[in-house]
Design an enzyme around this catalytic site. Structure first.
Site, PDB file in Angstrom:
ATOM      1  N   HIS A 119       0.838  -1.196   0.000  1.00 32.93           N
ATOM      2  CA  HIS A 119       0.000   0.000   0.000  1.00 32.93           C
ATOM      3  C   HIS A 119       0.876   1.250   0.000  1.00 32.93           C
ATOM      4  O   HIS A 119       0.709   2.163  -0.827  1.00 32.93           O
ATOM      5  CB  HIS A 119      -0.911  -0.035   1.229  1.00 32.93           C
ATOM      6  CG  HIS A 119      -1.647   1.235   1.509  1.00 32.93           C
ATOM      7  ND1 HIS A 119      -3.023   1.304   1.500  1.00 32.93           N
ATOM      8  CD2 HIS A 119      -1.233   2.492   1.826  1.00 32.93           C
ATOM      9  CE1 HIS A 119      -3.411   2.541   1.779  1.00 32.93           C
ATOM     10  NE2 HIS A 119      -2.332   3.268   1.992  1.00 32.93           N
ATOM     11  N   GLU A 120       1.827   1.299   0.929  1.00 36.52           N
ATOM     12  CA  GLU A 120       2.717   2.457   1.009  1.00 36.52           C
ATOM     13  C   GLU A 120       3.630   2.537  -0.211  1.00 36.52           C
ATOM     14  O   GLU A 120       3.973   3.635  -0.667  1.00 36.52           O
ATOM     15  CB  GLU A 120       3.545   2.392   2.290  1.00 36.52           C
ATOM     16  CG  GLU A 120       2.724   2.449   3.566  1.00 36.52           C
ATOM     17  CD  GLU A 120       1.914   3.725   3.688  1.00 36.52           C
ATOM     18  OE1 GLU A 120       2.335   4.761   3.117  1.00 36.52           O
ATOM     19  OE2 GLU A 120       0.860   3.701   4.345  1.00 36.52           O
TER      20      GLU A 120
ATOM     21  N   HIS B 241       1.861   4.428  -2.924  1.00 36.24           N
ATOM     22  CA  HIS B 241       2.006   5.878  -2.777  1.00 36.24           C
ATOM     23  C   HIS B 241       3.377   6.343  -3.260  1.00 36.24           C
ATOM     24  O   HIS B 241       3.504   7.330  -3.992  1.00 36.24           O
ATOM     25  CB  HIS B 241       1.840   6.274  -1.307  1.00 36.24           C
ATOM     26  CG  HIS B 241       0.446   6.106  -0.768  1.00 36.24           C
ATOM     27  ND1 HIS B 241      -0.666   6.508  -1.460  1.00 36.24           N
ATOM     28  CD2 HIS B 241       0.005   5.598   0.410  1.00 36.24           C
ATOM     29  CE1 HIS B 241      -1.750   6.260  -0.732  1.00 36.24           C
ATOM     30  NE2 HIS B 241      -1.360   5.700   0.401  1.00 36.24           N
TER      31      HIS B 241
ATOM     32  N   ASP C  12     -29.010 -44.673  -5.456  1.00 32.70           N
ATOM     33  CA  ASP C  12     -28.722 -45.155  -6.809  1.00 32.70           C
ATOM     34  C   ASP C  12     -29.998 -45.567  -7.533  1.00 32.70           C
ATOM     35  O   ASP C  12     -30.070 -46.637  -8.176  1.00 32.70           O
ATOM     36  CB  ASP C  12     -27.740 -46.333  -6.764  1.00 32.70           C
ATOM     37  CG  ASP C  12     -26.389 -45.946  -6.186  1.00 32.70           C
ATOM     38  OD1 ASP C  12     -26.001 -44.769  -6.357  1.00 32.70           O
ATOM     39  OD2 ASP C  12     -25.753 -46.791  -5.544  1.00 32.70           O
TER      40      ASP C  12
END
Length: 415
Positions: A21-22, A25, A212
């Protein structure tokens, strides 16, 4: 040991997400020519760092997030060195500042989308046609999957030593059998079977089924359990009968996609997740009393928010139970939530800076149209009381969720 490994892995995944995230930036700021002086993973004392160019990179001692320092994010910043006046962030066009401030959330969205695409191709995504409501489950055919035991008390847990075995398993019923009647009362759907079994007294009962395409009959000793009324999970419990089975849905819970089709499936799933995230955020104020109840000794509502601590504990449970799909879906959900939350128009969140930038732009445009002088930039110092209020409320809520996740955590599996 696997539980602790899962907790550590999930906490590491969160740390990597926040660090990226950083980095979002930092990289966009550098691409536009803004000056970035520091990029660190963690907080507190510096453990290790190096400087390359004008930016110092490093690791701090407390691994709870990270940060990057972009010079001049606001006109009130006083850390601008001589010669850098044209490179301060607030002087750049609003669209460039918007990209830089939203890059963190975009990184979280990208992590979520890439993970979802990989899951869609490899393990599969939840089937949109799978019944996701109580009425939808009740309308399913009464095809059973044997439970390993019967939990007598009304508790959401797995089997423990001393729990009685499943009556259906003891009677030689099998996974995939479709129940057609109990004590002569016809059963067409899962909802019918629940109603009929609960209305039948505990003890010997005759169960007819189809296996079945061939009919069969079994004598089952129905167990006595405590359960709330159907459709009212918080209602008063009473003694009813149980067959010791779960629903085996007629539709698969997961759908696996090819590389191309996975893009569409990822987009559809993301759209649904966006709606659910917004609804969850709207409900947060309503869930504060429930969190307080959980902290003070009451039952933890599974619909209450969780912190990073709670998410890491759930990640540990997922690894312990070899439920890697749950692990990665938690990672996706958390990244998507953080991405949306961070765009809220509140300081000190990135969305607050974006909102102010566009407010300034709109105000300047309006003043120019009415022939008045440009009022200039917003004074962030005047917004500090509101910023501190947001920090205080957010900090108190975080402390409440962390406490609840420590003393009364939400669990997905029995441990």
């Amino acid at each position: 040991m696997s539980y602790l490994l899962g907790v550590a892995l999930f906490a590491l995944a969160i740390l990597v997400s926040v660090s990226l995230h950083e980095a979002g930036h930092m990289l966009t700021a550098k691409a536009f020519g803004m000056k970035v002086t520091r990029y660190f993973v963690g907080f507190g004392p510096t453990l290790w760092s190096f400087k390359r160019g004008e930016t110092e990179y490093g690791v701090k001692g407390i691994p709870l997030g990270g940060f990057c320092k972009i010079v001049g994010m606001t006109p009130q910043d006083d850390d601008v060195e001589p010669g850098d006046e044209k490179r301060v962030m607030w002087r750049y066009p609003v669209w460039k500042r918007t990209i830089v401030m939203s890059a963190g959330s975009i990184t979280h969205f990208a992590l979520a989308l890439v993970t979802l695409w990989i899951l869609a191709v490899s393990a599969g995504l939840p089937n949109p046609k799978f019944p996701n409501t109580e009425d939808g489950f009740k309308a399913e055919p009464a095809v059973i999957a044997l439970a390993p035991c019967v939990v007598v008390e009304n508790a959401a847990r797995g089997c423990q030593t001393g729990d009685p075995a499943s009556p259906a398993a003891k009677a030689q019923l099998q996974d995939g059998d479709r129940i057609t009647s109990v004590n002569g009362r016809p059963v067409a759907t899962w909802g019918d079977m629940l109603d009929v079994v609960r209305a039948t007294p505990p003890g010997t009962a005759t169960v007819e089924y189809v296996r079945d395409d061939k009919p069969g009959t079994a004598t089952v000793d129905l167990a006595a359990v405590q359960r709330p009324p159907l459709g009212d999970p918080k209602g008063a419990t009473s003694a009813v009968s149980a067959l010791g089975v779960a629903l085996q849905p007629s539709t698969p819970t997961l759908v696996q996609y090819g590389p191309v089709a996975a893009f569409g499936a990822t987009a559809d799933f993301t759209g649904n997740m966006a709606v659910q995230t917004l609804h969850a955020m709207q409900r947060i104020p309503q869930k504060v009393p429930a969190l307080w109840t959980a902290v003070t000794g009451g039952e933890r509502d599974v619909d209450t928010p969780i912190s990073v601590v709670g998410a890491s504990r759930l990640g540990g449970e997922a690894v312990e139970n070899n439920a890697w799909l749950v692990f990665f879906m938690l990672f996706v959900s958390l990244n998507f939530f953080i991405g949306v939350f961070n765009l809220l128009p509140l300081l000190p969140l990135d969305g607050g800076h974006i909102a102010i930038a566009w407010f300034e732009r709109a105000r300047s445009w309006l003043y120019a149209r009415i022939g008045r002088a440009d009022p200039g930039r917003v004074d962030y110092l005047k917004l500090m009381p509101l910023t501190y209020a947001v920090i205080l409320i957010g900090g108190a809520f975080t402390l409440l969720t962390v406490t609840a996740d420590v003393v009364n955590p939400i669990t997905l599996f029995s441990r």
